[in-house]
Design an enzyme around this catalytic site. Sequence first.
Site, PDB file in Angstrom:
ATOM      1  N   GLU A 127      44.944  46.780  39.780  1.00 46.09           N
ATOM      2  CA  GLU A 127      45.268  46.006  40.737  1.00 46.09           C
ATOM      3  C   GLU A 127      46.853  45.995  40.969  1.00 46.09           C
ATOM      4  OE1 GLU A 127      43.794  41.890  39.974  1.00 46.09           O
ATOM      5  OE2 GLU A 127      44.366  41.354  41.954  1.00 46.09           O
ATOM      6  N   ALA A 269      46.526  39.398  32.243  1.00 47.43           N
ATOM      7  CA  ALA A 269      45.432  40.236  31.687  1.00 47.43           C
ATOM      8  C   ALA A 269      44.862  40.617  33.230  1.00 47.43           C
ATOM      9  CB  ALA A 269      44.445  39.315  30.935  1.00 47.43           C
ATOM     10  N   MET A 270      43.718  41.685  32.846  1.00 44.77           N
ATOM     11  CA  MET A 270      43.215  42.203  34.114  1.00 44.77           C
ATOM     12  C   MET A 270      41.628  42.304  33.956  1.00 44.77           C
ATOM     13  SD  MET A 270      43.355  43.424  37.388  1.00 44.77           S
ATOM     14  CE  MET A 270      41.865  43.812  38.155  1.00 44.77           C
ATOM     15  N   ASN A 272      39.228  44.191  34.958  1.00 48.63           N
ATOM     16  CA  ASN A 272      38.290  45.259  35.222  1.00 48.63           C
ATOM     17  C   ASN A 272      36.832  45.121  34.795  1.00 48.63           C
ATOM     18  OD1 ASN A 272      41.023  46.616  35.620  1.00 48.63           O
ATOM     19  ND2 ASN A 272      41.078  46.386  33.371  1.00 48.63           N
ATOM     20  N   HIS A 304      39.554  33.079  32.235  1.00 49.00           N
ATOM     21  CA  HIS A 304      40.039  33.366  33.590  1.00 49.00           C
ATOM     22  C   HIS A 304      39.536  34.940  33.860  1.00 49.00           C
ATOM     23  CE1 HIS A 304      42.782  33.417  37.193  1.00 49.00           C
ATOM     24  NE2 HIS A 304      42.802  34.710  36.808  1.00 49.00           N
ATOM     25  N   GLU A 305      39.762  35.617  32.900  1.00 48.91           N
ATOM     26  CA  GLU A 305      39.493  37.189  33.219  1.00 48.91           C
ATOM     27  C   GLU A 305      37.820  37.043  33.072  1.00 48.91           C
ATOM     28  OE1 GLU A 305      41.627  38.593  34.480  1.00 48.91           O
ATOM     29  OE2 GLU A 305      43.220  37.332  33.551  1.00 48.91           O
ATOM     30  N   HIS A 308      36.145  36.059  36.464  1.00 52.68           N
ATOM     31  CA  HIS A 308      36.335  36.834  37.482  1.00 52.68           C
ATOM     32  C   HIS A 308      34.994  37.611  37.635  1.00 52.68           C
ATOM     33  CE1 HIS A 308      40.090  36.283  39.043  1.00 52.68           C
ATOM     34  NE2 HIS A 308      41.204  36.626  38.497  1.00 52.68           N
TER      35      HIS A 308
HETATM   36  N1  TRP Z   1      43.766  39.938  38.438  1.00 53.96           N
HETATM   37  C1  TRP Z   1      44.854  39.705  37.291  1.00 53.96           C
HETATM   38  C2  TRP Z   1      44.549  38.100  37.140  1.00 53.96           C
HETATM   39  O1  TRP Z   1      43.748  37.836  36.408  1.00 53.96           O
HETATM   40  C3  TRP Z   1      46.392  39.830  38.106  1.00 53.96           C
HETATM   41  C4  TRP Z   1      46.794  41.072  37.292  1.00 53.96           C
HETATM   42  C5  TRP Z   1      46.861  41.649  36.355  1.00 53.96           C
HETATM   43  C6  TRP Z   1      47.847  41.898  38.328  1.00 53.96           C
HETATM   44  N2  TRP Z   1      47.927  42.853  36.117  1.00 53.96           N
HETATM   45  C7  TRP Z   1      48.325  42.873  37.433  1.00 53.96           C
HETATM   46  C8  TRP Z   1      48.202  41.917  39.462  1.00 53.96           C
HETATM   47  C9  TRP Z   1      48.989  43.756  37.871  1.00 53.96           C
HETATM   48  C10 TRP Z   1      49.158  42.734  39.843  1.00 53.96           C
HETATM   49  C11 TRP Z   1      49.617  43.803  39.310  1.00 53.96           C
HETATM   50  O2  TRP Z   1      45.148  37.043  37.457  1.00 53.96           O
HETATM   51 ZN    ZN Z   2      42.990  36.504  38.137  1.00 59.11          ZN
END
Ligand code: TRP
Ligand code: ZN
Length: 881
Positions: A127, A269-270, A272, A304-305, A308
């Site tokens: 992302e 964090a992300m 995925n 939060h993650e 999502h």
């Molecule tokens: N979607 C992620 C969140 O939970 C945001 C995020 C994580 C992100 N890593 C990133 C956005 C790198 C841009 C680039 O909020």
């Molecule tokens: Zn988010």
Amino acid sequence: MRTETPAPVRLEDYSPPSFRIDTVDLDIRLAPRATRVAARLTIRRAGDAPADAPLILDGDELTLVSLALDGQVLAADRYRATPSRLEIDKLPDGPFRLDIETRLDPDANTKLMGLYRSNGTYCTQCEAEGFRRITYFLDRPDCLAVYTTRIEARASEAPLLLGNGNPVEQGEVPGTDRHYAIWHDPHPKPSYLFALVAGDLACVSDRFTTAEGRDVALNIYVEHGNENHCGWAMDSLKRSMRWDEETFGRCYDLDVFNIVAVSDFNMGAMENKGLNIFNDKYVLADPDTATDQDYAGIEAVIAHEYFHNWTGNRITCRDWFQLCLKEGLTVFRDQEFSADMRSRAVKRISDVRLLKSHQFPEDAGPLAHPVRPRLYHEINNFYTATVYEKGAEVVRMLKTVLGAADFRKGMDLFFERHDGEATTIEAFLACFAEASGRDLNQFALWYEQAGTPSLRIDSDYDANEQRLTLTVVQHTPPTPKQSDKPALHIPVRIGLVGPTGAKLSHGAVTGAQTTGDVVHITAPKQKVIFHDVADRPVPSLLRGFSAPVTLKSDLGDTDLLFLAANDADAFNRWEALQTVVFKTLIAQTFAGPRQQPLEIDPRLTAAIEATMTDDTLEPAFRALCLQLPGEADIAREIGSNVDPEAIHLARSQMRAGLATALAPSIKRIYDGMRETAPYAPDAAAAGRRALKNVLLDYLGHAHGGEYDALVRQQFDAADNMTDRLAALTVLVHARLPGYEDALSAFADRHARTPLAMDKWFMVQATAPREETLAAVKTLTAHPGFSAANPNRVRALIGAFASGNQSQFNRADGAGFDFIADFALDLDTRNPQAAARLLSAFRSWRALEPGRRARARATLERMAQASDLSPDVRDIVDRCLQ
Ligand code: TRP
Ligand code: ZN
């Protein structure tokens, strides 16, 4: 010399892709300097797309190795490939198969976008537009495909191979030292949710049975040696999973849920699919190295993650203008989760403090943008407080406007109707309009209009008629590219407090629609009349901060302090006290350095003491009431011609004045909050520490140095990071005797724990002293510092730029120059981090003329630089616009 600005992306130009990608089969052979990615895509032309439209795939710094269509190598005249684009002509309507091979260098990837290595672990961040750094693709969120990923690596280098979805198969590659794993994700997803991880990591496992009866394996992967620091994260994950079932009826939908902690990560964090990747600071915690705030942060980010999975993954965004569709909604959900885990009132106050300190300044400066922007140059720069925090406020208001039951109906409809889709804010709002029967057209303006609305409320009580009249005026200030703004639908929660402090009842309300205690303000000016009010009331306005506005009212200090002592709404008790404190601080800022010592209204001192000593109130709430607004908060309230030095002085004087006046009772409460039980991270124990440590800050700054030894004693005796760091901060910021010894003792103890050393960097970077800039420069050469690691940069450089108002904004401009030079250098390696650092300049126009000229000169110097990244170019240009 200046690099030219590329064309912006506009919401109005959205059109669906001409091709659909149904399946993605990836075969990724990992190697540190030469990873080979073979992507097999099944593609067909979209039904309504013109037959001669070429297929144009996105790329970013890619090297194409080979390309084949339905198994035939494509002739060179059939396509054009550059590092950032692959265009293929004369394709059939489909379905057809495209085989694309690219070669990557993960070790050279310092942007931390796409595939890179962190401490030897291969990981990805896709992302918003990182997948195009792995293979050529329709790298846009409305392209949903089913992914199968084969990952191969040297077994000794990467015994662990993780992908999205469920594991399918694993084995050795015969005749080599390599092995592989295959993962399949049955849920169609956009490319930004793709992830892989490969490395040698330790694993902590647990299980969770969903309300639907699915048995889910939960794993948290961390570097070896950190296994015993994952307990809090795992506990938070299980509580999140249960909460989403109970609160929103949402169950998890795969057989495994994996979390990986990496130490080099641009954001928090992300999410995925099935494979969340975390900045390790939001996973690892033990009492010796993590503060109560860290524990709360882990709980919130894990939630939060996880949340999502439904709001973001199952239902995703049609385009990046809709980012708040997943982020604002998911922040709202994690805030509600934390409120249920902890104290709702305390959580609300903390969230509003964050909103006001981060989002309000953004909304008042050159970087202001709507919650749903209509134009961007660089999407990475729109992961902002406005999209996240104001976006969450808008969802919260939606709930306030509709009521809890209709809000839930709307959410249910949203999940039912849009599951598996990439959708928009309009579609989201339509679910709530339909479920509730309400017209949300005016409400939708909250997504379109930037700027914090101001709300002015004057009250008039007519004893003869027994009527309270509120005159309500709203105005939204102009922001970049938006001047005249129509009135918003603002839900204002109001209660009337009678002379005894009890709730005062009233009859009908005219002049505005109401639902329960919510008054719906919809016009630029409205007279709202409360009938049958038997006594002169004190109106408690905007309870719970029911809308993200700046409220000004005609309530005087007497009424405000009355509310601070009596309001049934805890948020407004806090807010009322803060309002009086702000007035004092602002008056002192303008009185100038000669007004020494500062005169504090004895009624305010008494109110603060009463709050501090009232043991019917939660300690965490009392701590928030006692904490003075930060220097940036005072600057925000002043608004223009800001002198950060004068603000710093005024705040220091007020703290010392209160400390000196209240020392005995402060000390008594401090002693009462000392813990005998061993450290526990729960909200109640954390609240006692918060109160104790805010009191320690007062005592350490009292005149006469009577409590210096106490601060040192807390530092030496602390059995946890919260107490140790609180004491260290007072020692260093107040330059108490022995502060240097304390700094070295801390560094000795934590030298091998980078996340703990971040606190050591931060304490020094935020010291409000002339010498700090030189100290920060020196610390950039410390062996524990690394300009390549975003956490280190944030702890030292980011803390100086955003957490040290008086020194970043030094009158000689040296603070600006340092940050600019650091960012320009960082920009050559990690543009996203550089751009983020430069957001410290967002309030430069509000400075007094001398500093403003210095800031402008620095920004103009940056604008002249050649080879700026699009990320930094965008921030600098908008700051100067
Ligand atoms: N979607 C992620 C969140 O939970 C945001 C995020 C994580 C992100 N890593 C990133 C956005 C790198 C841009 C680039 O909020
Ligand atoms: Zn988010």
